[in-house]
Design a protein around this motif. Sequence first.
Motif, PDB file in Angstrom:
ATOM      1  N   LYS A 229       7.369   0.073   8.765  1.00 18.74           N
ATOM      2  CA  LYS A 229       6.876  -1.168   9.348  1.00 18.74           C
ATOM      3  C   LYS A 229       6.284  -2.044   8.257  1.00 18.74           C
ATOM      4  O   LYS A 229       6.066  -1.597   7.123  1.00 18.74           O
ATOM      5  N   VAL A 230       6.017  -3.299   8.605  1.00 18.28           N
ATOM      6  CA  VAL A 230       5.470  -4.257   7.649  1.00 18.28           C
ATOM      7  C   VAL A 230       4.060  -4.651   8.082  1.00 18.28           C
ATOM      8  O   VAL A 230       3.843  -5.065   9.225  1.00 18.28           O
ATOM      9  N   ALA A 231       3.100  -4.498   7.185  1.00 11.70           N
ATOM     10  CA  ALA A 231       1.731  -4.942   7.427  1.00 11.70           C
ATOM     11  C   ALA A 231       1.487  -6.189   6.587  1.00 11.70           C
ATOM     12  O   ALA A 231       1.714  -6.185   5.376  1.00 11.70           O
ATOM     13  N   ARG A 232       1.029  -7.253   7.224  1.00 16.61           N
ATOM     14  CA  ARG A 232       0.860  -8.527   6.538  1.00 16.61           C
ATOM     15  C   ARG A 232      -0.608  -8.912   6.400  1.00 16.61           C
ATOM     16  O   ARG A 232      -1.430  -8.600   7.263  1.00 16.61           O
ATOM     17  N   GLY A 233      -0.876  -9.622   5.306  1.00 14.11           N
ATOM     18  CA  GLY A 233      -2.217 -10.132   5.094  1.00 14.11           C
ATOM     19  C   GLY A 233      -2.558 -11.224   6.090  1.00 14.11           C
ATOM     20  O   GLY A 233      -1.681 -11.914   6.628  1.00 14.11           O
TER      21      GLY A 233
ATOM     22  N   SER B  86      -6.156  -6.353   0.140  1.00 17.30           N
ATOM     23  CA  SER B  86      -6.186  -6.997  -1.179  1.00 17.30           C
ATOM     24  C   SER B  86      -7.064  -8.237  -1.136  1.00 17.30           C
ATOM     25  O   SER B  86      -7.304  -8.819  -0.084  1.00 17.30           O
ATOM     26  N   THR B  87      -7.566  -8.632  -2.286  1.00 20.94           N
ATOM     27  CA  THR B  87      -8.439  -9.804  -2.390  1.00 20.94           C
ATOM     28  C   THR B  87      -7.695 -10.929  -3.090  1.00 20.94           C
ATOM     29  O   THR B  87      -7.081 -10.709  -4.145  1.00 20.94           O
TER      30      THR B  87
ATOM     31  N   LEU C 294      -8.274  -9.804   2.412  1.00 20.15           N
ATOM     32  CA  LEU C 294      -7.335  -9.915   3.526  1.00 20.15           C
ATOM     33  C   LEU C 294      -7.465  -8.737   4.495  1.00 20.15           C
ATOM     34  O   LEU C 294      -7.742  -7.610   4.096  1.00 20.15           O
ATOM     35  N   GLU C 295      -7.260  -9.042   5.760  1.00 21.61           N
ATOM     36  CA  GLU C 295      -7.155  -8.019   6.790  1.00 21.61           C
ATOM     37  C   GLU C 295      -5.729  -8.016   7.315  1.00 21.61           C
ATOM     38  O   GLU C 295      -4.922  -8.873   6.946  1.00 21.61           O
ATOM     39  N   GLN C 296      -5.406  -7.057   8.173  1.00 25.94           N
ATOM     40  CA  GLN C 296      -4.050  -6.966   8.698  1.00 25.94           C
ATOM     41  C   GLN C 296      -3.826  -7.984   9.799  1.00 25.94           C
ATOM     42  O   GLN C 296      -4.674  -8.167  10.673  1.00 25.94           O
ATOM     43  N   LEU C 297      -2.657  -8.638   9.753  1.00 27.64           N
ATOM     44  CA  LEU C 297      -2.314  -9.624  10.762  1.00 27.64           C
ATOM     45  C   LEU C 297      -2.215  -8.952  12.127  1.00 27.64           C
ATOM     46  O   LEU C 297      -1.477  -7.982  12.294  1.00 27.64           O
TER      47      LEU C 297
END
Length: 514
Positions: free
Chosen positions: A301-305, A377-378, A396-399
């Motif tokens: 799966k893809v986790a986005r910022g 990540s920052t 960043l947190e996960q979308l």
Amino acid sequence: MTGITSPSSRVRRRRAALLAGAVGLAMTGVVAGQFLPPYTSPASAQISTNQSAGQNSFADVVEKVSPAVVSVKVKKDVDPRQMAMGEDGPFGGDVPPQIERFLKRFGFEGGPNGQPRGPRGGEQPGRRVAGQGSGFIISADGYVVTNNHVIDGASEVDVTTTDGKDYTAKVIGTDPRTDVALLKIEGKNDLPWVKLSDTPPRIGDWVIAVGNPFGLGGTVTAGIVSARGRDIGAGPYDDFLQIDAAVNRGNSGGPTFGLNGEVIGMNTAIVSPSGGNVGIAFAIPSETVKTVVNQLRESGKVARGYIGVQIQPVTDDLASGLGLNEAQGALIAQVQPDTPAAKAGLKSGDVVAKVNGDTVKDARDLSRRIGMMKPGSTVALSVIRDGKTLAMDVKLEQLPNEQQASLSEKSGGKQAGTDVPRLGLQLAPAKSVQGAGTEGVVVTEVDPNGAAAQRGIRSGDVILDVGGKAVSSANDVRDGLAAAKAENRKAVLMRVKGEQGVRFVAVTLSDKAG
């Protein structure tokens, strides 16, 4: 007298013939018994080359990469009642009998791309139908990349290589937001594969598209990169390459190569009123494919910022209202509470100008950049606020799977309001309109010829602030307009909440209604 000539005339003719022969010999390089080399002009000498025929051909590249390109065949359980006649065929609408006969020769059942032809076919509910696309192998152990829309909803996926071998493929993961899917051929470790390019192509570079259009099998076309960074409305992270190589239905998921044999993009969409190629096709850039595939390979799966803001492009009018020298960057219309942006101190009205030192072109560019970064990540943001540049670090947190915006309901009916002639609006305090909330003023009526209507403001929208100051009455709106005019601003910014969320609207102060 007819047929009789004088000796003198015969002599003249003979001399003329001899002269013509001499001129002819001179023209062919024969003079006084000598053969001269053909004449070569300086211009033709300059453009002659020592290239062999192969150097002017794509054959070497095609021979090298074709074994890694595959045909992707899927089977789906489809309810025919949900399908329109001729829908989704490569030619659009109904198919002429002669075309249908041609398609049947290549294995299409019922209609183009294996789709049922609708009520005429007499299909039964739950019929399993076949579809075809393209893909390419990116590792010797059998990882295959294709489009998500090619395999979406498939109950079975098979791939066929150029040498005719069939394999059953497992779906490792999909990402509908970028239309990328990753498959796996199990039990193999010696498959031919191609590399995703690390270098983006330039506009004007030659490209070669290889795929399986209309189920015909391996087909090669060539063209150039026509444009980069295209937004075609396919998703929130649109960043397509536009190519003019002939790409048709069935090419979806296939690779576009540079002349070095590396994949510069994955063919995904075409512009086609008829369903066939008209010279405009779109490919997902290799850098996007690589980022998504790496995550799918690791976790499926893809986790986005995610930073938690609503953003919009900076138009010329907005730039004028914000006092910016150019229309560039992403304007923050609203900061969601308890999000990375709120924690970092970002505010409504800020313009994000850079991310990690790279210039942000527009709102879509910011969304794509943040979305391609990993949660946790920052990022270092350069933000313009009230004419000053600020540096802010955001973790960043996960979308979230489903972003929810807090929107007020539109008014059920017209409310008595106060007119603002300059804008062409009737306004009422939000508190006085049921369902509008407690902040701002509600637009109860819009003059279709007024300045506000020209900027997209509609009845039911809520104006939250004007010129950076919160408003709760029509008088507050007038005061905001007057203050902007006193500051010699060409436009005033209004923050407006509507059906699509919160946005900034720039109204030119010279615009007047009635």
